[in-house]
Every structure is written in C-alpha cells, then in structure tokens.
Design a protein around this motif. Structure first.
Motif, short mmCIF file in Angstrom:
data_model
loop_
_atom_site.label_atom_id
_atom_site.label_comp_id
_atom_site.label_asym_id
_atom_site.label_seq_id
_atom_site.Cartn_x
_atom_site.Cartn_y
_atom_site.Cartn_z
N GLU A 1 1.00 -1.13 -0.02
CA GLU A 1 0.12 0.01 0.03
C GLU A 1 0.92 1.14 -0.08
N ALA A 2 1.86 1.18 0.86
CA ALA A 2 2.82 2.42 0.78
C ALA A 2 3.42 2.73 -0.34
N ALA A 3 3.96 1.65 -1.27
CA ALA A 3 4.60 1.66 -2.40
C ALA A 3 3.61 2.57 -3.60
N LYS A 4 2.45 1.94 -3.43
CA LYS A 4 1.22 2.18 -4.24
C LYS A 4 1.12 3.81 -3.89
N ARG A 5 0.83 4.16 -2.57
CA ARG A 5 0.58 5.65 -2.44
C ARG A 5 1.77 6.60 -2.80
N MET B 1 8.35 6.18 5.37
CA MET B 1 8.24 6.34 3.67
C MET B 1 8.86 7.81 3.37
N GLU B 2 8.45 8.91 4.31
CA GLU B 2 9.11 10.03 3.93
C GLU B 2 10.48 10.24 4.08
N VAL B 3 11.12 9.56 4.97
CA VAL B 3 12.48 9.54 5.05
C VAL B 3 13.15 8.79 4.04
N VAL B 4 12.50 7.89 3.84
CA VAL B 4 13.30 6.97 2.70
C VAL B 4 13.14 7.35 1.22
N THR C 1 6.86 13.63 0.46
CA THR C 1 5.59 13.33 1.15
C THR C 1 4.71 12.45 0.06
N GLU C 2 3.88 12.09 0.47
CA GLU C 2 2.80 11.25 -0.36
C GLU C 2 2.37 12.33 -1.41
N ILE C 3 1.73 13.46 -1.18
CA ILE C 3 1.46 14.47 -1.93
C ILE C 3 2.50 15.00 -3.03
N GLU C 4 3.79 15.27 -2.40
CA GLU C 4 4.50 15.34 -3.28
C GLU C 4 5.08 14.17 -4.42
N ALA C 5 5.20 13.18 -3.78
CA ALA C 5 5.40 12.02 -4.71
C ALA C 5 4.23 12.03 -6.01
N LYS C 6 3.12 12.06 -5.57
CA LYS C 6 1.90 12.09 -6.66
C LYS C 6 1.92 13.25 -7.50
N GLN C 7 2.47 14.72 -7.02
CA GLN C 7 2.55 15.63 -7.94
C GLN C 7 3.84 15.45 -8.91
#
Length: 82
Positions: free
Chosen positions: A14-18, A56-59, A63-69
């Motif tokens: 789930e983390a990888a997908k997010r 996840m943010e450290v690795v 952030t999740e939002i930044e990753a999606k953007q």
C-alpha cells in the motif's frame, strides 16, 4: 493503544502504491538497506512488512502528496528530462 486503522500505518505494498513506486519498493529497500528506515518506522509481522508515513517520507525524501505531484509531472509528455 495503537490504532491499526491509522492511515499513517500501512502495508509495504500500500505504501509503495501511495508513493507511486513499484509494488516491491519497500521490501527491496528494507532488504538492501534497512538502516534507511528510522527506528520504529518499519516492522515485519511474519512475511508482511508494515511501514509508517514517516518511514516512507524519510526513505523516499518526499511526502505522499509530493510523490503524486512529481509522478504526474513525469507522465506529462510535454515535459522532458525529469
């Protein structure tokens, strides 16, 4: 008490997908360099890895939002060299 429904705790898949990563991203990073995850941000239950948002943010460094953007920018055919 830990609330396992908390969105800050998720399976590795789930983390990888997010974070818009390959399904085995967390497992691969943890296997190769477990020290990248801050203490207490990842745990293995049998064969299942559970990771926190902070882990996840450290690795990933985002952030999740930044990753999606950033993923949407990379998919834009009008933008090159990212």
């Amino acid at each position: 008490m830990i609330d396992l429904r908390d969105r800050d705790i998720m399976s590795s898949m789930e983390a990888a997908k997010r974070w818009m990563k390959a399904d085995d991203y967390v497992r691969q990073v943890y296997r190769k360099t477990p020290e990248r995850f801050p203490s207490g941000t990842i745990r293995k239950f049998g064969k299942q890895l559970v990771v926190t948002r902070k882990g996840m943010e450290v690795v990933t460094g985002e952030t999740e939002i930044e990753a999606k953007q950033f993923a949407s920018i990379r998919q834009d055919p009008n933008i090159r060299d990212l």
